[in-house]
Design an enzyme around this catalytic site. Structure first.
Site, PDB file in Angstrom:
ATOM      1  N   ASP A  80       0.913  -1.175  -0.008  1.00 54.87           N
ATOM      2  CA  ASP A  80       0.009   0.058  -0.116  1.00 54.87           C
ATOM      3  C   ASP A  80       0.724   1.313   0.213  1.00 54.87           C
ATOM      4  O   ASP A  80       1.605   1.594   0.978  1.00 54.87           O
ATOM      5  CB  ASP A  80      -1.063  -0.116   1.414  1.00 54.87           C
ATOM      6  CG  ASP A  80      -1.907   1.254   1.038  1.00 54.87           C
ATOM      7  OD1 ASP A  80      -2.165   1.644   0.215  1.00 54.87           O
ATOM      8  OD2 ASP A  80      -2.538   1.417   2.363  1.00 54.87           O
ATOM      9  N   ASP A 281      -2.296   5.776  -5.371  1.00 61.69           N
ATOM     10  CA  ASP A 281      -2.468   4.761  -4.039  1.00 61.69           C
ATOM     11  C   ASP A 281      -2.661   3.419  -4.429  1.00 61.69           C
ATOM     12  O   ASP A 281      -3.653   2.937  -5.040  1.00 61.69           O
ATOM     13  CB  ASP A 281      -3.766   5.319  -3.250  1.00 61.69           C
ATOM     14  CG  ASP A 281      -4.167   4.343  -2.017  1.00 61.69           C
ATOM     15  OD1 ASP A 281      -3.126   3.715  -1.679  1.00 61.69           O
ATOM     16  OD2 ASP A 281      -5.267   4.756  -1.588  1.00 61.69           O
TER      17      ASP A 281
END
Ligand SMILES: *[C@@H]1O[C@H](CO)[C@@H](O)[C@H](O)[C@H]1NC(C)=O
Ligand SMILES: *[C@@H]1O[C@H](CO)[C@@H](O)[C@H](O)[C@H]1NC(C)=O
Ligand SMILES: *[C@@H]1O[C@H](CO)[C@@H](O)[C@H](O)[C@H]1NC(C)=O
Ligand SMILES: *[C@@H]1O[C@H](CO)[C@@H](O)[C@H](O)[C@H]1NC(C)=O
Ligand SMILES: *[C@@H]1O[C@H](CO)[C@@H](O)[C@H](O)[C@H]1NC(C)=O
Length: 492
Positions: A80, A281
């Site tokens: 992430d 992201d």
């Protein structure tokens, strides 16, 4: 989606993540979970480390296989860029024990079975993500291993109370660690994975490159400390990352243009929000743009917003469309990333398809569209965008290097960052970033690309058949057949 809430709320603080120098590159590979053969590759090449990461369709993310503790316990964790802590589900966590559905099938961590485990912050780990999920527990240190690269003193969170059945490897800025948001003190920041790798001498600088590869491909990679010149087309272009209240906490870049192209023509899409601050992201499956811009994109491709699913949906066969979108960054003459329709049409359930039960697509299978809308920032470019780009994250110079990806490239030519403050290798800087704040006039596109998007996929009754002016009143009554729906596996 795994952007942390502290960024969304926008409360950020002082200081800077420090780091000293050493040398090398650390890499691990991404692989689709569907084909679980062990792709763990050769050990070191010019001080690089590689490891398999899987792209899991059902969970919608990229996962790395890691080892924790002594003796090592195996866990598969989601990679992430939108958060900055590594955390793992505790073996006693409720979500793992009452495995009504799948439990924590990617692994849990049992601290009592690790002789090197040390609690360093009891009850101090508390992270909440933008999608409402969260994890709470202790901060601890232990041995953490990724791709054969071992970090003897890695600070991580232990998810004791969590509603997420797998852990994460957050590789964002240290100032975006949950502890910094919670204490409101930058001095609470600890060396997270990329910083620790540099401090341990595995890489020269706090930087890494992410190659997610094709939606349908089985592998991609993340490379710490370097770039792979065989994984993109053309040249890398450097664009600025923007601070929030003077601090670098998220991979926030200036998204400055969007074009739609198809066999029938092209359109420039506009938004009152341009230049749009977007977060790159990898922990978010879809991409989220301001509603005015998202609605133009939907109209180009004939996607419709389902109020029932609260999601823009599209006939699955639109993945055959020859249309694409061209995303521009960093002002005029900045880098352009083209995203084709086959990267933007995703299965809704990972299982049985849903079917449109009325409206222009009656009888067709419904898929999730890769570009959705948000009313407010943070706008996010998630995996549906990132797969089409090779992206280098330079957390020391606060720059992103970006170029069109080379899908399915099997070649490799790894170039390490030369030193701690070295710029991204082989990258030129976007020439007109000072003009990023120029606001283009907002006009309504002619939608000349629209018929080409649908015709080239053999879909009739798409956008041209939809009501004018976005006609959402009518769009909202278009239903999705839920008869074999989403919930059958868990409710029955
Ligand atoms: C390591 O780097 C050297 C010098 O740049 C190069 O000649 C060699 O091919 C590299 N080795 C591998 C395995 O990439
Ligand atoms: C381990 O890391 C923590 C956090 O960076 C640091 O405070 C501590 O001194 C380190 N311990 C050792 C033994 O290096
Ligand atoms: C990449 O490989 C996957 C799996 O083999 C394939 O489905 C896909 O079409 C390939 N993509 C490109 C752009 O060649
Ligand atoms: C992206 O699309 C634009 C507009 O059609 C085109 O000029 C450009 O060459 C494309 N870039 C790549 C890398 O295909
Ligand atoms: C997305 O757009 C639809 C249609 O305009 C709207 O109903 C919905 O509230 C929007 N969602 C968000 C999160 O802004």
């Amino acid at each position: 989606m795994k952007t942390v809430v502290t960024f969304a709320v926008g409360c950020l603080l002082v200081g800077a993540a420090r780091a000293q120098s050493s040398n090398g590159v650390v890499q691990w590979d991404i692989q689709k979970r569907k084909q679980p053969q062990d792709l763990r590759r050769l050990g070191r090449r010019n001080a690089t480390y590689e490891e398999v990461i899987s792209n899991e369709d059902a969970r919608g993310g990229y996962f790395a296989t890691c080892k924790l503790g002594t003796p090592a316990q195996d866990l598969t964790l989601q990679l992430d860029t939108g958060s900055s802590d590594i955390w793992v589900p505790d073996s006693s966590a409720k979500v793992c024990r009452d495995s009504g559905f799948r439990g924590c099938d990617l692994g849990t961590f049992n601290p009592s079975k690790s002789t090197t485990y040390l609690t360093v912050g009891q009850n101090e780990f508390d992270i909440s993500y933008v999608d409402g999920s969260s994890s709470k527990g202790d901060y601890f240190t232990d041995v953490f291993e990724i791709g054969g690269a071992s970090l003897s003193n890695m600070t991580m969170g232990l998810g004791i109370k969590t509603d997420i059945a797998y852990g994460l490897v957050g590789v964002g800025y240290a100032l975006n660690e949950a502890i910094v948001g919670n204490t409101q003190e930058t001095s609470s920041a600890y060396p997270n994975l990329p910083v620790n790798m540099m401090e341990e001498g595995l890489i020269n600088t706090v930087a890494y490159s992410l190659w997610l590869n094709d939606l349908d491909a089985s592998s991609g990679s993340i490379l710490f400390g370097g770039i792979d010149t065989e994984k993109y087309h053309g040249e890398l272009t450097r664009i600025n990352i923007y601070p929030t209240q003077k601090l670098y906490t998220a991979f926030l870049v200036a998204f400055t243009s969007l074009g739609a192209y198809s066999p029938s023509g092209s359109d420039t899409l506009t938004s009152k929000s341009f230049p749009i601050p977007v977060v790159l992201d990898s922990g978010t499956t879809l991409s989220y743009l301001p509603t005015d811009l998202a609605m133009q994109v939907w109209k180009e491709v004939g996607a419709i917003y389902s109020s029932q699913l609260q999601l823009a949906v599209i006939p699955c066969q639109m993945q055959n469309s020859k249309g694409y979108f061209s995303f521009g960054f960093g002002g005029p003459n900045g880098p352009l990333i083209n995203v084709t329709m086959d990267e933007l049409v995703l299965d809704l359930t990972g299982g049985q398809p849903l079917t449109f039960n009325n409206g222009p697509y009656k009888g067709m299978d419904a898929c999730e569209f890769g570009i959705q809308n948000f009313t407010n920032p943070p706008y996010l470019l998630g995996d549906t965008f990132l797969r089409s780009a090779y992206v280098v994250y330079d957390l020391v110079n606060n720059q992103i290097g970006i170029a069109p990806t080379d899908f399915n490239s099997t070649r490799s030519n790894i170039v390490a960052f030369a030193s701690k403050s070295a710029h991204i290798p082989s990258a030129t800087v976007a020439p007109d970033q000072s003009q990023v704040t120029d606001v283009p006039s907002v006009t309504s596109p002619a939608y000349s690309a629209s018929p080409g998007f649908t015709d080239s996929a053999g879909v009739k009754g798409g956008a041209p058949g939809l009501p004018r002016a976005f006609g959402l009143a009518q769009i909202c009554i278009v239903g999705i057949s839920m008869t074999i729906a989403l919930f059958s596996s868990s409710l029955v």
